[in-house]
Design an enzyme around this catalytic site. Structure first.
Site, PDB file in Angstrom:
ATOM      1  CB  CYS A  94      48.351  38.541  43.427  1.00 47.31           C
ATOM      2  SG  CYS A  94      47.458  37.637  44.622  1.00 47.31           S
TER       3      CYS A  94
ATOM      4  NE  ARG B 279      40.160  39.928  44.944  1.00 53.54           N
ATOM      5  CZ  ARG B 279      40.772  39.242  45.902  1.00 53.54           C
ATOM      6  NH1 ARG B 279      42.040  39.455  46.176  1.00 53.54           N
ATOM      7  NH2 ARG B 279      40.140  38.272  46.555  1.00 53.54           N
TER       8      ARG B 279
ATOM      9  CG  HIS C  58      43.011  34.146  44.248  1.00 50.74           C
ATOM     10  ND1 HIS C  58      41.749  34.436  44.722  1.00 50.74           N
ATOM     11  CD2 HIS C  58      43.852  34.984  44.919  1.00 50.74           C
ATOM     12  CE1 HIS C  58      41.837  35.389  45.639  1.00 50.74           C
ATOM     13  NE2 HIS C  58      43.097  35.746  45.770  1.00 50.74           N
TER      14      HIS C  58
ATOM     15  NE  ARG D   5      42.080  33.650  50.851  1.00 52.99           N
ATOM     16  CZ  ARG D   5      42.869  34.685  50.568  1.00 52.99           C
ATOM     17  NH1 ARG D   5      43.849  35.022  51.381  1.00 52.99           N
ATOM     18  NH2 ARG D   5      42.688  35.378  49.466  1.00 52.99           N
TER      19      ARG D   5
ATOM     20  CD  GLN E  84      44.211  39.139  43.147  1.00 51.47           C
ATOM     21  OE1 GLN E  84      44.015  38.880  44.327  1.00 51.47           O
ATOM     22  NE2 GLN E  84      44.456  40.374  42.737  1.00 51.47           N
TER      23      GLN E  84
ATOM     24  CG  ASP F  38      51.211  35.846  43.691  1.00 52.71           C
ATOM     25  OD1 ASP F  38      51.324  36.498  44.758  1.00 52.71           O
ATOM     26  OD2 ASP F  38      50.426  34.884  43.576  1.00 52.71           O
TER      27      ASP F  38
END
Ligand code: CP
Length: 314
Positions: free
Chosen positions: A268, A296, A133, A106, A136, A228
Site C-alpha cells: 500500500c 491511484r 481504504h 481522510r 487503494q 502493509d
C-alpha cells in the site's frame, strides 16, 4: 442523504458492475492521458480536500488527478474548521455542499465520513478511514488487471494486520470473484461482522476467503502477496507490542520462494523497509507497488468521473 452509491464511503455500497466499470475507466483515463493529454471532464468543478491524517500518495494523486480532469482542488484545514468542535459536522457539510462539487476526506472515524455524507448533498469520497481504504483497493484492482488481465479467479494473500486496507481489498475480492487469503497473528483478524458480510458474496461470485496464522501456508497458491505496515496511522502507541507478533509475517526472499513462480508482490505504501518487507523485495521487479501508486491517480480520477457524473464534452 443521497443513495449511498452516490458516494464512495466503502466498497460495500458499490455493485460489482460499478467496481468493474471504474477499473475499466481508470485504464482508459491512463491511456488517454498518454495519447490525448489532460481532459475537461471536471471543468468548472471544485473538490474540497479534508485530511486529518498525513498523506503523500492520496493527497498528491487527488490534486494532480483533479487538475488533469480540468477541475480545481482546494485544501480544507481541519485545525481551522474544527469539525464537531467549532461547528457541528452537519452544518459544516451543509455549507460545503453549497460551495464545492465533492468532498475528499481522510479521517480517523468512519462515522465522521458517514455524517458528512448524510448531511451534505455532494459526493463524499473516502480517502482512508480507520476501517476502509477503497481508493487503494480500486488502484490494486487496476494494477491486477494490467498485470494478470483479469481479477476473477486470482488469489491475493494479504500478509499482516487485518486492517483498513485488508478490509477494502477483501470487499473488492468478494465482489469481483477473487480469492482472498489473510495471514496474520492470532487476534489480528478482520472484524467478524465484515467477514460475515463478505462470505456470501465470495460464494456468489465464485471466490473464497481463508485465514491462516502461518504465512507460509498463505502464500502457496497466491498470485500476489500484499503487504502493509504493521502499525497503522494513529495506532503508533501499539508499535512495541505489535512488532513481536508480526516478525514472522515479513515478506522476504524466503517467504516469496514458497509462492508459485510468477507470484508478484505489492504494498500500500508507505513501506517500513526491513519490517514488513525487505529492501530486496521492495527493489525487486516482482514488486508492483509503484505501479499501484501510479494507478491511484487514475483510479481516483475514475471515481470522481463516476460520482460527479461529468457531462461535459470530452
Ligand atoms: N497508500 C496511501 O494511502 O498513501 P498515503 O498515506 O501517502 O496517502
Amino acid at each position: 442523504m443521497q443513495n449511498r452509491d452516490h458516494h464512495l464511503l466503502t466498497l460495500k455500497d458499490w455493485s460489482r458492475e460499478r467496481i468493474q466499470e471504474t477499473i475499466d475507466l481508470a485504464l482508459q483515463l491512463k491511456s488517454d492521458l498518454k495519447t490525448k493529454g489532460p481532459s475537461d471532464r471536471l471543468r468548472g468543478q471544485t473538490i474540497g480536500m479534508f485530511f486529518e491524517k498525513p498523506s503523500l500518495r492520496t493527497v498528491t494523486t487527488f490534486q494532480v488527478g483533479i487538475h488533469q480532469l480540468g477541475g480545481e482542488a482546494i485544501m480544507l484545514d481541519p485545525e481551522s474548521i474544527g469539525l464537531g468542535k467549532r461547528e457541528s459536522i452537519a452544518d459544516v457539510s451543509r455549507c460545503l455542499s453549497r460551495w464545492v462539487n465533492a468532498i475528499v476526506v481522510r479521517c480517523f472515524k468512519q462515522e465522521l465520513l458517514e455524517k458528512l455524507a448524510e448531511y451534505g448533498s455532494v459526493p463524499v469520497i473516502n480517502a482512508l478511514t480507520d476501517e476502509f481504504h477503497p481508493c487503494q483497493a480500486l488502484a490494486f484492482g487496476q494494477t491486477m488487471v494490467e498485470h494478470f488481465g483479469a481479477l476473477r479467479g486470482r488469489t491475493v494473500a494479504f500478509i499482516g494486520d487485518g486492517n483498513n486496507v485488508a478490509n477494502s481489498l477483501m470487499i473488492l475480492a468478494a465482489k469481483t470473484g477473487m480469492n482472498f487469503t489473510l495471514a496474520c497473528p492470532k487476534g489480528f483478524e478482520q472484524p467478524a461482522d465484515l467477514v460475515e458480510y463478505a462470505s456470501p458474496i465470495f460464494a456468489q461470485n465464485g471466490g473464497s476467503y481463508r485465514v491462516f496464522n502461518d504465512p507460509k501456508e498463505a502464500v502457496r497458491d497466491a498470485d500476489i502477496l500484499y503487504s502493509d505496515v504493521w502499525v497503522s496511522m494513529g495506532q503508533e502507541e501499539q508499535k512495541d507490542s505489535k512488532q513481536s507478533h508480526f516478525l514472522p509475517f515479513q515478506i522476504n526472499d524466503s517467504l516469496l520462494a514458497l509462492a508459485p513462480q510468477g507470484c508478484m508482490v505489492t504494498h500500500c505504501l508507505p513501506a517500513h523497509r526491513g519490517e514488513e518487507i525487505t529492501d530486496a523485495i521492495m527493489d525487486s521487479p516482482r514488486n508492483l507497488c509503484f505501479e499501484e501508486a501510479e494507478n491511484r491517480l487514475h483510479a481516483q480520477k475514475a471515481v470522481m468521473c463516476q460520482l460527479m457524473q461529468a457531462t461535459l464534452p470530452r
